[in-house]
Design a protein around this motif. Sequence first.
Motif, PDB file in Angstrom:
ATOM      1  N   VAL A  26       0.835  -1.206   0.000  1.00 57.45           N
ATOM      2  CA  VAL A  26       0.000   0.000   0.000  1.00 57.45           C
ATOM      3  C   VAL A  26       0.865   1.249   0.000  1.00 57.45           C
ATOM      4  O   VAL A  26       0.584   2.226  -0.710  1.00 57.45           O
ATOM      5  CB  VAL A  26      -0.943  -0.004   1.221  1.00 57.45           C
ATOM      6  CG1 VAL A  26      -1.649   1.337   1.362  1.00 57.45           C
ATOM      7  CG2 VAL A  26      -1.970  -1.118   1.098  1.00 57.45           C
ATOM      8  N   LEU A  27       1.943   1.239   0.772  1.00 56.74           N
ATOM      9  CA  LEU A  27       2.840   2.397   0.827  1.00 56.74           C
ATOM     10  C   LEU A  27       3.559   2.592  -0.505  1.00 56.74           C
ATOM     11  O   LEU A  27       3.855   3.726  -0.894  1.00 56.74           O
ATOM     12  CB  LEU A  27       3.844   2.233   1.964  1.00 56.74           C
ATOM     13  CG  LEU A  27       3.241   2.244   3.377  1.00 56.74           C
ATOM     14  CD1 LEU A  27       4.335   2.107   4.424  1.00 56.74           C
ATOM     15  CD2 LEU A  27       2.437   3.523   3.619  1.00 56.74           C
TER      16      LEU A  27
ATOM     17  N   LEU B 170      -5.692  -8.671  -6.543  1.00 56.89           N
ATOM     18  CA  LEU B 170      -4.771  -9.805  -6.579  1.00 56.89           C
ATOM     19  C   LEU B 170      -3.980  -9.929  -5.278  1.00 56.89           C
ATOM     20  O   LEU B 170      -3.666 -11.042  -4.836  1.00 56.89           O
ATOM     21  CB  LEU B 170      -3.805  -9.663  -7.761  1.00 56.89           C
ATOM     22  CG  LEU B 170      -4.408  -9.790  -9.158  1.00 56.89           C
ATOM     23  CD1 LEU B 170      -3.374  -9.458 -10.227  1.00 56.89           C
ATOM     24  CD2 LEU B 170      -4.962 -11.196  -9.385  1.00 56.89           C
ATOM     25  N   LEU B 171      -3.665  -8.792  -4.668  1.00 58.69           N
ATOM     26  CA  LEU B 171      -2.858  -8.800  -3.453  1.00 58.69           C
ATOM     27  C   LEU B 171      -3.704  -8.943  -2.190  1.00 58.69           C
ATOM     28  O   LEU B 171      -3.158  -9.027  -1.090  1.00 58.69           O
ATOM     29  CB  LEU B 171      -2.033  -7.506  -3.359  1.00 58.69           C
ATOM     30  CG  LEU B 171      -0.983  -7.297  -4.463  1.00 58.69           C
ATOM     31  CD1 LEU B 171      -0.359  -5.913  -4.339  1.00 58.69           C
ATOM     32  CD2 LEU B 171       0.087  -8.371  -4.400  1.00 58.69           C
ATOM     33  N   GLY B 172      -5.024  -8.951  -2.354  1.00 59.23           N
ATOM     34  CA  GLY B 172      -5.899  -9.073  -1.190  1.00 59.23           C
ATOM     35  C   GLY B 172      -6.020  -7.798  -0.393  1.00 59.23           C
ATOM     36  O   GLY B 172      -6.265  -7.821   0.812  1.00 59.23           O
ATOM     37  N   ILE B 173      -5.860  -6.672  -1.075  1.00 57.84           N
ATOM     38  CA  ILE B 173      -5.968  -5.353  -0.436  1.00 57.84           C
ATOM     39  C   ILE B 173      -7.293  -4.731  -0.858  1.00 57.84           C
ATOM     40  O   ILE B 173      -7.671  -4.781  -2.040  1.00 57.84           O
ATOM     41  CB  ILE B 173      -4.802  -4.440  -0.861  1.00 57.84           C
ATOM     42  CG1 ILE B 173      -3.471  -5.033  -0.404  1.00 57.84           C
ATOM     43  CG2 ILE B 173      -4.974  -3.034  -0.292  1.00 57.84           C
ATOM     44  CD1 ILE B 173      -2.255  -4.333  -0.981  1.00 57.84           C
ATOM     45  N   GLY B 174      -8.016  -4.156   0.089  1.00 63.20           N
ATOM     46  CA  GLY B 174      -9.300  -3.541  -0.220  1.00 63.20           C
ATOM     47  C   GLY B 174      -9.162  -2.414  -1.235  1.00 63.20           C
ATOM     48  O   GLY B 174      -8.196  -1.643  -1.198  1.00 63.20           O
ATOM     49  N   ARG B 175     -10.115  -2.336  -2.154  1.00 61.37           N
ATOM     50  CA  ARG B 175     -10.054  -1.269  -3.157  1.00 61.37           C
ATOM     51  C   ARG B 175     -10.168   0.111  -2.526  1.00 61.37           C
ATOM     52  O   ARG B 175      -9.616   1.077  -3.048  1.00 61.37           O
ATOM     53  CB  ARG B 175     -11.157  -1.476  -4.198  1.00 61.37           C
ATOM     54  CG  ARG B 175     -10.873  -2.613  -5.169  1.00 61.37           C
ATOM     55  CD  ARG B 175     -11.709  -2.503  -6.422  1.00 61.37           C
ATOM     56  NE  ARG B 175     -11.302  -3.472  -7.426  1.00 61.37           N
ATOM     57  CZ  ARG B 175     -11.743  -3.464  -8.679  1.00 61.37           C
ATOM     58  NH1 ARG B 175     -12.616  -2.536  -9.056  1.00 61.37           N
ATOM     59  NH2 ARG B 175     -11.319  -4.363  -9.550  1.00 61.37           N
ATOM     60  N   GLN B 176     -10.898   0.198  -1.407  1.00 62.01           N
ATOM     61  CA  GLN B 176     -10.986   1.478  -0.718  1.00 62.01           C
ATOM     62  C   GLN B 176      -9.605   1.940  -0.270  1.00 62.01           C
ATOM     63  O   GLN B 176      -9.266   3.129  -0.347  1.00 62.01           O
ATOM     64  CB  GLN B 176     -11.910   1.377   0.499  1.00 62.01           C
ATOM     65  CG  GLN B 176     -13.361   1.098   0.166  1.00 62.01           C
ATOM     66  CD  GLN B 176     -13.670  -0.392   0.173  1.00 62.01           C
ATOM     67  OE1 GLN B 176     -12.816  -1.212  -0.136  1.00 62.01           O
ATOM     68  NE2 GLN B 176     -14.882  -0.755   0.539  1.00 62.01           N
ATOM     69  N   THR B 177      -8.801   0.989   0.185  1.00 60.03           N
ATOM     70  CA  THR B 177      -7.449   1.327   0.622  1.00 60.03           C
ATOM     71  C   THR B 177      -6.588   1.752  -0.557  1.00 60.03           C
ATOM     72  O   THR B 177      -5.807   2.706  -0.459  1.00 60.03           O
ATOM     73  CB  THR B 177      -6.804   0.120   1.333  1.00 60.03           C
ATOM     74  OG1 THR B 177      -7.631  -0.277   2.425  1.00 60.03           O
ATOM     75  CG2 THR B 177      -5.422   0.465   1.850  1.00 60.03           C
ATOM     76  N   ALA B 178      -6.732   1.049  -1.685  1.00 56.89           N
ATOM     77  CA  ALA B 178      -5.965   1.408  -2.883  1.00 56.89           C
ATOM     78  C   ALA B 178      -6.336   2.802  -3.372  1.00 56.89           C
ATOM     79  O   ALA B 178      -5.466   3.610  -3.730  1.00 56.89           O
ATOM     80  CB  ALA B 178      -6.203   0.379  -3.982  1.00 56.89           C
ATOM     81  N   VAL B 179      -7.624   3.108  -3.375  1.00 63.55           N
ATOM     82  CA  VAL B 179      -8.075   4.438  -3.795  1.00 63.55           C
ATOM     83  C   VAL B 179      -7.572   5.505  -2.821  1.00 63.55           C
ATOM     84  O   VAL B 179      -7.158   6.596  -3.227  1.00 63.55           O
ATOM     85  CB  VAL B 179      -9.612   4.485  -3.904  1.00 63.55           C
ATOM     86  CG1 VAL B 179     -10.091   5.910  -4.139  1.00 63.55           C
ATOM     87  CG2 VAL B 179     -10.090   3.574  -5.028  1.00 63.55           C
TER      88      VAL B 179
ATOM     89  N   MET C  91      -5.747   1.431   7.698  1.00 60.48           N
ATOM     90  CA  MET C  91      -6.701   0.906   6.718  1.00 60.48           C
ATOM     91  C   MET C  91      -6.324  -0.511   6.299  1.00 60.48           C
ATOM     92  O   MET C  91      -7.194  -1.389   6.163  1.00 60.48           O
ATOM     93  CB  MET C  91      -6.744   1.802   5.483  1.00 60.48           C
ATOM     94  CG  MET C  91      -7.373   3.164   5.686  1.00 60.48           C
ATOM     95  SD  MET C  91      -7.303   4.140   4.164  1.00 60.48           S
ATOM     96  CE  MET C  91      -7.731   5.763   4.799  1.00 60.48           C
ATOM     97  N   THR C  92      -5.036  -0.730   6.112  1.00 59.21           N
ATOM     98  CA  THR C  92      -4.560  -2.052   5.678  1.00 59.21           C
ATOM     99  C   THR C  92      -4.717  -3.080   6.795  1.00 59.21           C
ATOM    100  O   THR C  92      -5.184  -4.204   6.561  1.00 59.21           O
ATOM    101  CB  THR C  92      -3.097  -1.970   5.238  1.00 59.21           C
ATOM    102  OG1 THR C  92      -2.938  -0.927   4.278  1.00 59.21           O
ATOM    103  CG2 THR C  92      -2.651  -3.298   4.624  1.00 59.21           C
TER     104      THR C  92
END
Length: 222
Positions: free
Chosen positions: A117-118, A151-160, A217-218
């Motif tokens: 995420v970072l 693919l990485l199992g990270i929430g789209r909200q976190t990516a946004v 968030m992560t």
Amino acid sequence: MAENHLEGINGRGVLVLLMVLGGFGLIIYGVLNYGWWFNEIGSVFLFMGIIIPLVGGLSINQLIEKFLEGMSSVLSAVLLISASRVITAILTNSNTLDTILYHLNNLLTDMPKVLCVLIMFAVASVAMLFVQSMSGLAATLMPIMAPLSDLLGIGRQTAVSAYALGTGTLAWIAPWEGINYAMATMAGVDFFKYLKEAAKFVVIVYLPVAVAGLILMTVFQY
């Protein structure tokens, strides 16, 4: 001595305000329930941009003048978004995007999710220096960041959130971002003093809060 007073909003103003709120409400409803994206959202904004000014009292000529003023300020972003959509279509249809995602997934899959995420945050921060349009950068980066987060199992909200917070990290320093210089001049603030104070704020407040927020968030799978 003349007294300053504010003119109260009239019935037409209330109707315009309600129509604006209704338009945004329609967009939010469509995005949440029907998966609306650029085409649908743009269509709603187009109808809002035509109907609401007419209801508000603008003539056809005034409406056209305002359209031209608005278009001149966002033309570069529109061209960038159009180009990014074409590039995205080419990458998708040629399976190049899948190849990019495959290699990025292999590269990042063994890393902790927080670090991934970072990295997204850092990429968005640096990219904003070269693409001076949040909407244009979103159209360029999100077609990669969104499926990569899946693919990485990270929430789209976190990516946004990583993208949105990243765009505010370095954009203020870009010398070609005319709005920074213009706003400093209008406020009567020396531009280099603005840069110095902005740097202090980003380093002391913005970056720590943004990084801490993304970590939380992560961890809590926001």
